[in-house]
Design a protein around this motif. Sequence first.
Motif, PDB file in Angstrom:
ATOM      1  N   GLY A   8       0.833  -1.196   0.000  1.00 47.65           N
ATOM      2  CA  GLY A   8       0.000   0.000   0.000  1.00 47.65           C
ATOM      3  C   GLY A   8       0.863   1.239   0.000  1.00 47.65           C
ATOM      4  O   GLY A   8       2.069   1.184   0.154  1.00 47.65           O
ATOM      5  N   THR A   9       0.229   2.358  -0.172  1.00 45.80           N
ATOM      6  CA  THR A   9       0.978   3.605  -0.223  1.00 45.80           C
ATOM      7  C   THR A   9       0.934   4.356   1.104  1.00 45.80           C
ATOM      8  O   THR A   9       1.613   5.346   1.272  1.00 45.80           O
ATOM      9  N   MET A  10       0.138   3.877   2.053  1.00 49.50           N
ATOM     10  CA  MET A  10      -0.021   4.566   3.319  1.00 49.50           C
ATOM     11  C   MET A  10       0.658   3.777   4.432  1.00 49.50           C
ATOM     12  O   MET A  10       0.525   2.567   4.512  1.00 49.50           O
ATOM     13  N   SER A  11       1.382   4.493   5.304  1.00 51.42           N
ATOM     14  CA  SER A  11       2.023   3.820   6.420  1.00 51.42           C
ATOM     15  C   SER A  11       0.988   3.537   7.513  1.00 51.42           C
ATOM     16  O   SER A  11      -0.104   4.101   7.520  1.00 51.42           O
ATOM     17  N   VAL A  12       1.354   2.688   8.445  1.00 54.13           N
ATOM     18  CA  VAL A  12       0.468   2.366   9.564  1.00 54.13           C
ATOM     19  C   VAL A  12       0.192   3.627  10.378  1.00 54.13           C
ATOM     20  O   VAL A  12      -0.924   3.876  10.807  1.00 54.13           O
ATOM     21  N   GLN A  13       1.226   4.436  10.574  1.00 60.08           N
ATOM     22  CA  GLN A  13       1.066   5.672  11.336  1.00 60.08           C
ATOM     23  C   GLN A  13       0.083   6.619  10.643  1.00 60.08           C
ATOM     24  O   GLN A  13      -0.793   7.196  11.283  1.00 60.08           O
ATOM     25  N   GLU A  14       0.207   6.758   9.342  1.00 67.65           N
ATOM     26  CA  GLU A  14      -0.707   7.629   8.598  1.00 67.65           C
ATOM     27  C   GLU A  14      -2.137   7.108   8.673  1.00 67.65           C
ATOM     28  O   GLU A  14      -3.078   7.872   8.860  1.00 67.65           O
ATOM     29  N   ALA A  15      -2.299   5.812   8.557  1.00 69.46           N
ATOM     30  CA  ALA A  15      -3.639   5.217   8.614  1.00 69.46           C
ATOM     31  C   ALA A  15      -4.265   5.420   9.989  1.00 69.46           C
ATOM     32  O   ALA A  15      -5.453   5.751  10.097  1.00 69.46           O
ATOM     33  N   GLY A  16      -3.477   5.259  11.036  1.00 73.53           N
ATOM     34  CA  GLY A  16      -3.989   5.462  12.382  1.00 73.53           C
ATOM     35  C   GLY A  16      -4.413   6.892  12.617  1.00 73.53           C
ATOM     36  O   GLY A  16      -5.455   7.170  13.204  1.00 73.53           O
TER      37      GLY A  16
END
Length: 60
Positions: A8-16
Amino acid sequence: MADYPKKGTMSVQEAGRLGGQKGGRRTAETHGREFYETIGHKGGQKVRRLIEQGKAHETR
């Protein structure tokens, strides 16, 4: 270390961070001001009890 394909293009931090923002807005829309006043009051009462317990423990 093996190279894994990026899924994916989104990090876990960004998603959270994004999920938290959406969740907070949704809660505010569905519950309103009274909900926040109630949970704030409950939290304050809990803190008061904990402070009293701590003071009681110190005097022993």
